[in-house]
Design an enzyme around this catalytic site. Structure first.
Site, mmCIF file in Angstrom:
data_model
loop_
_atom_site.group_PDB
_atom_site.id
_atom_site.type_symbol
_atom_site.label_atom_id
_atom_site.label_comp_id
_atom_site.label_asym_id
_atom_site.label_seq_id
_atom_site.Cartn_x
_atom_site.Cartn_y
_atom_site.Cartn_z
ATOM 1 N N ALA A 345 -12.262 2.259 8.261
ATOM 2 C CA ALA A 345 -13.175 3.224 7.646
ATOM 3 C C ALA A 345 -13.102 3.190 6.120
ATOM 4 O O ALA A 345 -12.026 3.065 5.544
ATOM 5 C CB ALA A 345 -12.828 4.632 8.122
ATOM 6 N N HIS A 373 -12.605 12.864 6.181
ATOM 7 C CA HIS A 373 -11.891 12.139 5.123
ATOM 8 C C HIS A 373 -12.881 11.307 4.297
ATOM 9 O O HIS A 373 -12.889 11.359 3.063
ATOM 10 C CB HIS A 373 -10.826 11.251 5.773
ATOM 11 N N HIS A 502 -4.582 -2.537 4.639
ATOM 12 C CA HIS A 502 -4.495 -2.411 3.182
ATOM 13 C C HIS A 502 -3.737 -3.551 2.515
ATOM 14 O O HIS A 502 -3.790 -3.684 1.296
ATOM 15 C CB HIS A 502 -3.858 -1.061 2.827
ATOM 16 N N TYR A 512 -1.952 7.422 -0.359
ATOM 17 C CA TYR A 512 -2.012 8.153 0.913
ATOM 18 C C TYR A 512 -0.794 9.048 1.080
ATOM 19 O O TYR A 512 -0.875 10.119 1.665
ATOM 20 C CB TYR A 512 -2.134 7.193 2.100
#
Ligand code: X8Z
Ligand code: ZN
Length: 603
Positions: A345, A373, A502, A512
């Site tokens: 996402a 989010h 990532h 995060y």
């Protein structure tokens, strides 16, 4: 180009490089004035803006239609951005040491710090090579092929782990996904080499040091700040880990998971053992009235689009204007048929009026959270895009961008679910522990993972880990911070970090961790400002325009001021602080401590 999950930064981000281009041997320049600096910054903003939309759209195509050609185009655009970034940063260095107005100075600093992966100065070939490696790694992750050309479907494999009922199948799924990442390793090694050279050209020790310098504080102080916040929450994590491990041991037996030591990583309901909500049923407090949002969404016939509409309406009740029509026509909500896409996402902005999310939404509670989010990113982007000049179009620090939507989603309380008709009756106080357990399995379980991903990258960029020890170093950190272990022996040439989006996506991850602290702090302070009294986990800012106004004010600041000032608009102290996490979960912590009595905790 893009450096984050919220696709704004890249352009701004692309503008880093090259303090050293003005070497001591250069001819002396005529004396520069503050007006020259001001003009320079304005010109830089215009040039970045003129490339941004093109690069963002190339990247969108590369991620939603993965193929050779889209990657080629994305890499070309990214290369142009890197070259522009290097040129602008080199120019910015000419104003070093001058006494300049605040905004000019701040923007010059942002030019220097913007890039996520800087290319070396005056070496266009390396900028091109780095840009193609970045596109290729992203494509590899999205398409999911192993060395034999077999394709692996991350969503299907993740669903096997999420169902959490057959440990053999779970193990197989865990192993399968990690056959995709070894092919990334050579590219990654080269990427580290090139980007480190770029960072050194900019005056940083390595890329990790550059990343740690982006927080309006000294780079070393930032590392210490991360550790300080972790220390605040570590006892809560250990208590959760202890309880979960004990229940898994009861369920699967000693041969699958011992009640001592690290937990095998395939048993926690998630491909990376980073959020554990899917094993809720196995660790739930008995007797309480829990709410299963997935079941409720399915029962109420929600679709991916209606989930997004529902999430959007939360933001609009806060007084935040709805997104433009093109959000609905241009976003990718569901996994398209017949082509490869990066399903992870993300939220994107292209110009002042074009915002999209890219997801492969499934109708479940986890994706409902993720939609909030992502929308948080889009609203943040729009707020600063409309209020700020190009170089200030970013969040206070990157943790704020990640925290915004999650802060709002903390208000998805049972009372809110009742308001929107998803449940008929709000559970009484017996529902608190089950609710807190669900939240902790996602939010508390995440903390050590959020911390360690960049600890690994910092070690990689500094050379403390070498390609031979990449994987071993990864598992050492997983064990040290998470108390999680690989369920089977890993080859030295496996590249397990690459199985996490990532890493091939080159998105810094400390954000995060920060977001998981900040969202509770913001939630607490917004609740307090809105006059809420009662336990924090029951507060919902749904429909509260006063809270919405505070968020808007913070978002509109963009990155025009140090993040401490942006935070102070909501949180008086202006410091990041995990005490709200502790307060929020206190009833659960008390319960966990009782459960854990007589167990030997830790690993
Ligand atoms: O990557 C994300 C978002 C997009 S910025 C979906 N997250 C991290 C992850 O999935 O690993 C959100 C939580 C952590
Ligand atoms: Zn995000």
């Amino acid at each position: 180009m893009k450096t984050t999950q919220f696709k704004r930064l890249t352009l701004v981000a692309a503008v880093g490089a090259a303090m050293t281009a003005c070497s001591p041997g250069d001819a002396p320049e005529p004396a520069l004035t503050a007006a020259d600096a001001e003009a320079y910054v304005q010109d830089a903003e215009a040039r970045i803006e003129s490339l941004y939309e093109y690069a963002a759209k190339s990247s969108w195509i590369a991620q939603t239609y993965i193929n050779e050609d889209s990657q080629f185009l994305e890499a070309r655009a990214n290369e142009q951005l890197k070259l522009l970034g290097i040129e602008l940063a080199a120019g910015a260095a000419r104003f070093n040491g001058m006494d300049l107005p605040y905004d000019t100075q701040r923007k010059l600093n942002l030019l220097r710090l913007g890039l996520t992966l800087p290319a070396p100065v005056n070496q266009p070939d390396l900028a091109a090579e780095l840009a193609s490696i970045e596109s290729r790694l992203n494509g590899m992750y999205g398409a999911g092929y192993d060395a034999d050309g077999n394709q692996h479907d991350l969503i299907a494999l993740s669903n096997t782990l999420a169902e959490a009922n057959d440990p053999d199948a779970m193990l197989q799924a865990w192993i399968d996904w990690r056959t995709v990442s070894p092919q990334m390793k050579d590219d990654y090694v080269r990427l580290v080499e090139i980007a480190n050279q770029g960072a050194r050209d900019l005056g940083f020790a390595d890329v990790g040091a550059m990343w740690r310098s982006k927080y309006d504080m000294d780079a070393d102080a930032f590392g210490a700040e991360m550790d300080r916040l972790w220390e605040q929450v570590n006892p809560l994590y250990e208590a959760l880990h202890c309880h979960v491990r004990s229940n898994l041991n009861e369920r699967y037996g000693d041969e699958v998971v011992s009640d001592e030591g690290a937990i095998p990583a395939h048993l926690l309901g998630n491909m990376w053992a980073q959020q554990w909500g899917n094993i809720y049923d196995q660790v739930a407090p008995e007797g309480g009235a829990g709410i299963n949002v997935t079941e409720r969404l399915v029962a109420e016939n929600y679709t991916p689009v209606s989930m997004v509409e529902q999430a959007e309406s939360f933001f609009t009740t806060l007084g935040i204007e709805e997104l433009p029509e093109t959000f609905w026509t241009r976003s990718q909500f569901v996994k398209p048929e017949g082509r490869d896409t990066v399903c992870h996402a993300s939220a994107w902005d292209f110009d002042a009026d074009d915002y999209r999310i890219k997801m492969c939404i499934q109708v479940n509670g986890e994706d409902f959270q993720t939609i909030h989010h992502e929308l948080g990113h889009n609203y943040y982007q729009r707020a600063y895009n409309l209020a700020q000049p190009m170089l200030y179009r970013g969040s206070a620090n990157d943790g704020f961008h990640e925290a915004l939507g999650d802060t709002v989603a903390l208000s998805i309380t049972p009372s809110y679910l009742k308001d929107i008709g998803l449940i008929d009756e709000e559970p009484d106080a017996s529902g608190d522990l089950p609710y807190l357990m669900r939240m902790a399995l996602d939010k508390v379980a995440f903390l050590p993972f959020g911390l360690l991903v960049d600890k690994w990258r910092w070690q990689v960029f500094s050379g403390e880990l070498t390609p031979e020890t990449y994987n071993e170093g990864w598992w050492n950190l997983r064990e040290q911070y998470q108390g999680v272990a690989a369920p089977v022996a890993r080859d030295a040439d496996a590249f397990d970090p690459g199985a996490k989006y990532h890493i091939p996506g080159n998105t810094p991850y400390s954000r995060y961790f920060l977001a998981h602290i900040l969202q509770f702090q913001l939630h607490r302070d917004l609740c307090e400002a809105s006059g809420f009294e009662g336990p924090l986990h029951r507060c919902s800012i749904y429909g509260n325009e006063e809270a919405g106004q505070k968020l808007i004010e913070m978002m509109e600041m963009g990155q025009s001021r140090p993040w401490q000032e942006a935070l102070a608009t909501i949180s008086e102290s202006g410091e990041m602080d995990a005490s709200a996490v502790i307060e929020y979960f206190q009833p659960l912590k008390d319960w966990l401590d009782e459960q854990n009595e007589g167990r030997s905790c830790g690993w």
